[in-house]
Every structure is written in structure tokens, then in C-alpha cells.
Design a protein around this motif. Sequence first.
Motif, PDB file in Angstrom:
ATOM      1  N   ALA A  70      -2.787  -9.016   5.633  1.00 60.41           N
ATOM      2  CA  ALA A  70      -2.184  -7.803   5.067  1.00 60.41           C
ATOM      3  C   ALA A  70      -3.261  -6.810   4.672  1.00 60.41           C
ATOM      4  CB  ALA A  70      -1.309  -8.158   3.869  1.00 60.41           C
ATOM      5  N   SER A  71      -4.318  -7.286   4.049  1.00 63.03           N
ATOM      6  CA  SER A  71      -5.419  -6.417   3.648  1.00 63.03           C
ATOM      7  C   SER A  71      -6.043  -5.739   4.862  1.00 63.03           C
ATOM      8  CB  SER A  71      -6.472  -7.235   2.889  1.00 63.03           C
ATOM      9  OG  SER A  71      -7.528  -6.406   2.480  1.00 63.03           O
ATOM     10  N   SER A  72      -6.248  -6.477   5.916  1.00 60.85           N
ATOM     11  CA  SER A  72      -6.815  -5.897   7.143  1.00 60.85           C
ATOM     12  C   SER A  72      -5.879  -4.859   7.747  1.00 60.85           C
ATOM     13  CB  SER A  72      -7.096  -6.995   8.173  1.00 60.85           C
ATOM     14  OG  SER A  72      -8.111  -7.847   7.717  1.00 60.85           O
ATOM     15  N   ALA A  73      -4.587  -5.154   7.758  1.00 61.89           N
ATOM     16  CA  ALA A  73      -3.606  -4.232   8.327  1.00 61.89           C
ATOM     17  C   ALA A  73      -3.540  -2.921   7.539  1.00 61.89           C
ATOM     18  CB  ALA A  73      -2.230  -4.884   8.372  1.00 61.89           C
ATOM     19  N   LEU A  74      -3.806  -2.988   6.260  1.00 59.99           N
ATOM     20  CA  LEU A  74      -3.711  -1.811   5.390  1.00 59.99           C
ATOM     21  C   LEU A  74      -5.027  -1.048   5.263  1.00 59.99           C
ATOM     22  CD1 LEU A  74      -1.586  -3.529   2.617  1.00 59.99           C
ATOM     23  CD2 LEU A  74      -0.864  -1.515   3.944  1.00 59.99           C
ATOM     24  N   ALA A  75      -6.034  -1.416   6.021  1.00 65.34           N
ATOM     25  CA  ALA A  75      -7.391  -0.916   5.781  1.00 65.34           C
ATOM     26  C   ALA A  75      -7.718   0.442   6.376  1.00 65.34           C
ATOM     27  CB  ALA A  75      -8.411  -1.941   6.281  1.00 65.34           C
ATOM     28  N   GLN A  76      -7.029   0.868   7.422  1.00 66.84           N
ATOM     29  CA  GLN A  76      -7.492   2.091   8.096  1.00 66.84           C
ATOM     30  C   GLN A  76      -6.354   3.039   8.420  1.00 66.84           C
ATOM     31  OE1 GLN A  76     -10.343   1.679  11.107  1.00 66.84           O
ATOM     32  NE2 GLN A  76     -11.387  -0.017  10.119  1.00 66.84           N
ATOM     33  N   GLY A  77      -6.721   4.324   8.478  1.00 68.57           N
ATOM     34  CA  GLY A  77      -5.775   5.359   8.861  1.00 68.57           C
ATOM     35  C   GLY A  77      -5.151   6.053   7.663  1.00 68.57           C
ATOM     36  N   ASP A  78      -4.259   6.996   7.976  1.00 67.93           N
ATOM     37  CA  ASP A  78      -3.519   7.662   6.912  1.00 67.93           C
ATOM     38  C   ASP A  78      -2.435   6.713   6.403  1.00 67.93           C
ATOM     39  OD1 ASP A  78      -1.443   7.725   8.791  1.00 67.93           O
ATOM     40  OD2 ASP A  78      -1.596   9.880   9.148  1.00 67.93           O
ATOM     41  N   THR A  79      -1.686   7.147   5.423  1.00 64.59           N
ATOM     42  CA  THR A  79      -0.685   6.276   4.805  1.00 64.59           C
ATOM     43  C   THR A  79       0.306   5.736   5.828  1.00 64.59           C
ATOM     44  OG1 THR A  79      -0.887   7.489   2.723  1.00 64.59           O
ATOM     45  CG2 THR A  79       1.065   6.113   2.980  1.00 64.59           C
ATOM     46  N   SER A  80       0.805   6.608   6.691  1.00 67.27           N
ATOM     47  CA  SER A  80       1.781   6.161   7.687  1.00 67.27           C
ATOM     48  C   SER A  80       1.184   5.126   8.632  1.00 67.27           C
ATOM     49  CB  SER A  80       2.310   7.355   8.493  1.00 67.27           C
ATOM     50  OG  SER A  80       3.089   8.181   7.663  1.00 67.27           O
ATOM     51  N   VAL A 134      -0.829  -3.078  -1.166  1.00 64.34           N
ATOM     52  CA  VAL A 134      -0.109  -1.911  -0.657  1.00 64.34           C
ATOM     53  C   VAL A 134      -0.376  -0.703  -1.558  1.00 64.34           C
ATOM     54  CG1 VAL A 134       2.173  -0.925  -0.177  1.00 64.34           C
ATOM     55  CG2 VAL A 134       1.658  -3.280   0.534  1.00 64.34           C
ATOM     56  N   GLY A 135      -0.316  -0.891  -2.866  1.00 61.77           N
ATOM     57  CA  GLY A 135      -0.582   0.206  -3.799  1.00 61.77           C
ATOM     58  C   GLY A 135      -1.984   0.775  -3.621  1.00 61.77           C
ATOM     59  N   LYS A 136      -2.950  -0.105  -3.466  1.00 65.62           N
ATOM     60  CA  LYS A 136      -4.338   0.330  -3.245  1.00 65.62           C
ATOM     61  C   LYS A 136      -4.458   1.126  -1.946  1.00 65.62           C
ATOM     62  CE  LYS A 136      -8.970  -1.542  -2.621  1.00 65.62           C
ATOM     63  NZ  LYS A 136      -9.762  -2.764  -2.449  1.00 65.62           N
ATOM     64  N   ALA A 137      -3.804   0.667  -0.894  1.00 65.56           N
ATOM     65  CA  ALA A 137      -3.865   1.357   0.397  1.00 65.56           C
ATOM     66  C   ALA A 137      -3.222   2.741   0.323  1.00 65.56           C
ATOM     67  CB  ALA A 137      -3.186   0.525   1.481  1.00 65.56           C
ATOM     68  N   ILE A 138      -2.111   2.835  -0.391  1.00 64.57           N
ATOM     69  CA  ILE A 138      -1.426   4.124  -0.525  1.00 64.57           C
ATOM     70  C   ILE A 138      -2.253   5.088  -1.364  1.00 64.57           C
ATOM     71  CG2 ILE A 138       0.599   5.299  -1.493  1.00 64.57           C
ATOM     72  CD1 ILE A 138       2.186   2.728  -0.784  1.00 64.57           C
ATOM     73  N   SER A 139      -2.799   4.615  -2.463  1.00 62.34           N
ATOM     74  CA  SER A 139      -3.561   5.505  -3.343  1.00 62.34           C
ATOM     75  C   SER A 139      -4.929   5.863  -2.761  1.00 62.34           C
ATOM     76  CB  SER A 139      -3.707   4.895  -4.740  1.00 62.34           C
ATOM     77  OG  SER A 139      -4.459   3.711  -4.691  1.00 62.34           O
ATOM     78  N   ALA A 140      -5.396   5.111  -1.779  1.00 61.74           N
ATOM     79  CA  ALA A 140      -6.704   5.392  -1.164  1.00 61.74           C
ATOM     80  C   ALA A 140      -6.649   6.501  -0.129  1.00 61.74           C
ATOM     81  CB  ALA A 140      -7.263   4.120  -0.522  1.00 61.74           C
ATOM     82  N   THR A 141      -5.468   6.868   0.294  1.00 61.97           N
ATOM     83  CA  THR A 141      -5.353   7.925   1.299  1.00 61.97           C
ATOM     84  C   THR A 141      -5.075   9.257   0.610  1.00 61.97           C
ATOM     85  OG1 THR A 141      -2.993   7.471   1.590  1.00 61.97           O
ATOM     86  CG2 THR A 141      -4.511   6.352   3.084  1.00 61.97           C
ATOM     87  N   PRO A 142      -5.622  10.315   1.164  1.00 61.50           N
ATOM     88  CA  PRO A 142      -5.391  11.625   0.539  1.00 61.50           C
ATOM     89  C   PRO A 142      -3.926  12.043   0.689  1.00 61.50           C
ATOM     90  CG  PRO A 142      -6.881  11.809   2.437  1.00 61.50           C
ATOM     91  CD  PRO A 142      -6.468  10.389   2.322  1.00 61.50           C
ATOM     92  N   ASN A 143      -3.269  12.160  -0.426  1.00 68.53           N
ATOM     93  CA  ASN A 143      -1.880  12.624  -0.421  1.00 68.53           C
ATOM     94  C   ASN A 143      -1.526  13.110  -1.822  1.00 68.53           C
ATOM     95  OD1 ASN A 143      -1.216  10.334  -1.999  1.00 68.53           O
ATOM     96  ND2 ASN A 143      -0.889   9.116  -0.167  1.00 68.53           N
ATOM     97  N   ASN A 151       1.809   2.688  -6.979  1.00 73.32           N
ATOM     98  CA  ASN A 151       2.166   1.333  -7.387  1.00 73.32           C
ATOM     99  C   ASN A 151       3.680   1.114  -7.393  1.00 73.32           C
ATOM    100  OD1 ASN A 151      -0.520   0.617  -7.629  1.00 73.32           O
ATOM    101  ND2 ASN A 151      -0.604   1.076  -9.805  1.00 73.32           N
ATOM    102  N   ARG A 152       4.425   2.117  -7.835  1.00 70.40           N
ATOM    103  CA  ARG A 152       5.890   2.006  -7.799  1.00 70.40           C
ATOM    104  C   ARG A 152       6.376   1.958  -6.357  1.00 70.40           C
ATOM    105  NH1 ARG A 152       5.450   5.348 -12.382  1.00 70.40           N
ATOM    106  NH2 ARG A 152       5.703   7.247 -11.164  1.00 70.40           N
ATOM    107  N   LEU A 153       5.801   2.796  -5.505  1.00 70.14           N
ATOM    108  CA  LEU A 153       6.166   2.798  -4.099  1.00 70.14           C
ATOM    109  C   LEU A 153       5.790   1.465  -3.441  1.00 70.14           C
ATOM    110  CD1 LEU A 153       7.308   4.209  -1.641  1.00 70.14           C
ATOM    111  CD2 LEU A 153       5.077   5.327  -1.323  1.00 70.14           C
ATOM    112  N   ALA A 154       4.687   0.895  -3.847  1.00 73.04           N
ATOM    113  CA  ALA A 154       4.272  -0.403  -3.300  1.00 73.04           C
ATOM    114  C   ALA A 154       5.324  -1.467  -3.573  1.00 73.04           C
ATOM    115  CB  ALA A 154       2.922  -0.816  -3.892  1.00 73.04           C
ATOM    116  N   ARG A 155       5.910  -1.460  -4.750  1.00 74.46           N
ATOM    117  CA  ARG A 155       6.954  -2.449  -5.060  1.00 74.46           C
ATOM    118  C   ARG A 155       8.162  -2.233  -4.160  1.00 74.46           C
ATOM    119  NH1 ARG A 155       7.894  -4.141 -10.907  1.00 74.46           N
ATOM    120  NH2 ARG A 155       6.051  -5.288 -10.277  1.00 74.46           N
TER     121      ARG A 155
END
Length: 192
Positions: A70-80, A134-143, A151-155
Amino acid sequence: MVGVRQFDEDEMIATALDVFWRKGLHDATMQDLAAATGVQRGSLYNAYGDKEAIFLRAFDQYAAQFLDAASSALAQGDTSARLRDFFDMIIVNMTDGTPQRGCLTTRTALDAAISSPDVRQRVQDVLTRLEQLVGKAISATPNRRSTADANRLARVIVTFTRGLAVMERAGYSRKQLRESATTFIDAVIGDA
């Protein structure tokens, strides 16, 4: 020799994991584990104590591998892109095998109502860690999302993965699950 295991523990745990994944914690028996692993029931009891102890070892191994993937899958690209890769990894994980094996975490969570506190805690730990990734991946992208929003969206996203697991058990194909995930990403993320 007394006290020396006469079997490859890593191989035994991997085989036990497969049994638990196919049958679930409560439907798998020590006889099933003995037959699949080639290790006598008495040896399994002597080495681990009981079926739940074997399950916890197998589940811990599964959880580490699953969370790494999961960590690898969430590592690159924009949020989508991150979420597309994440959902793809989740969907492939549960639709792999013949017959498809489903999601071990969700299967265990459904069994958790009749499981021990240790099993319930392991399931909660995996889901909590997944939310964090998931929360870390979402917050790491510029948006436009704050960390709290991420974090709420991650849940919500992790909750949606459990819904995908149920749909897979109901017979939905990999293609249908991917279509659902794509629609979910588009609805939740949009242009963010």
C-alpha cells in the motif's frame, strides 16, 4: 531432538496464511493446518499453543506485506494517480487466486465479533495504519486539503475499500471493482 522444530517455520506460516485466507480464522481447523503444512497437529500445538497464535503470526506477516504494498502504491503522482494505484493494488490483492481469495483483513474483521481482543486489535491496527498511509499520501500532494481534511478523507477511502471487498465477495469482477474505484476517485477528489 526435543525442542527443535522439524519444519521450516516461514514456509509453515505462509501455508497457514493461505489456509486462513481461504477458510477464515473460525472455519479453519488445526487439522486443516496440519494437512496443508505437513506438520502434525501435536507439533503445531507444541510450537504455537493454539490455532489463534498461528493465525496471529500469519496475519502479522500478511499485514506487513500488505502495508508495504500500500505504501508503495501511494508513493508517486498526484492525488488521483496515487489513489488509482492504491485501489488497483487493493483490487488485485483481493481478486488474485483461483478461486478469488477476497480480503483477509475484511474477512477477519467480520469474524472479529467472535474473535479474541488480540485478533480485533490486529485488524484495527492494520486499518489504522492504512488510514495513516492514505492520509499521508493525500496531504503530501499539492492541493486544497488541510492535513485534518486529508485524514478524514483517508478514513472514508479505507471504508470504501472494505465496501469493495464485500462487492468482490458478492461476485463483482475486477473490471467492475476498478470502475467503482475510478468513479469514487472522481467523485471524492475531482480536480483537487
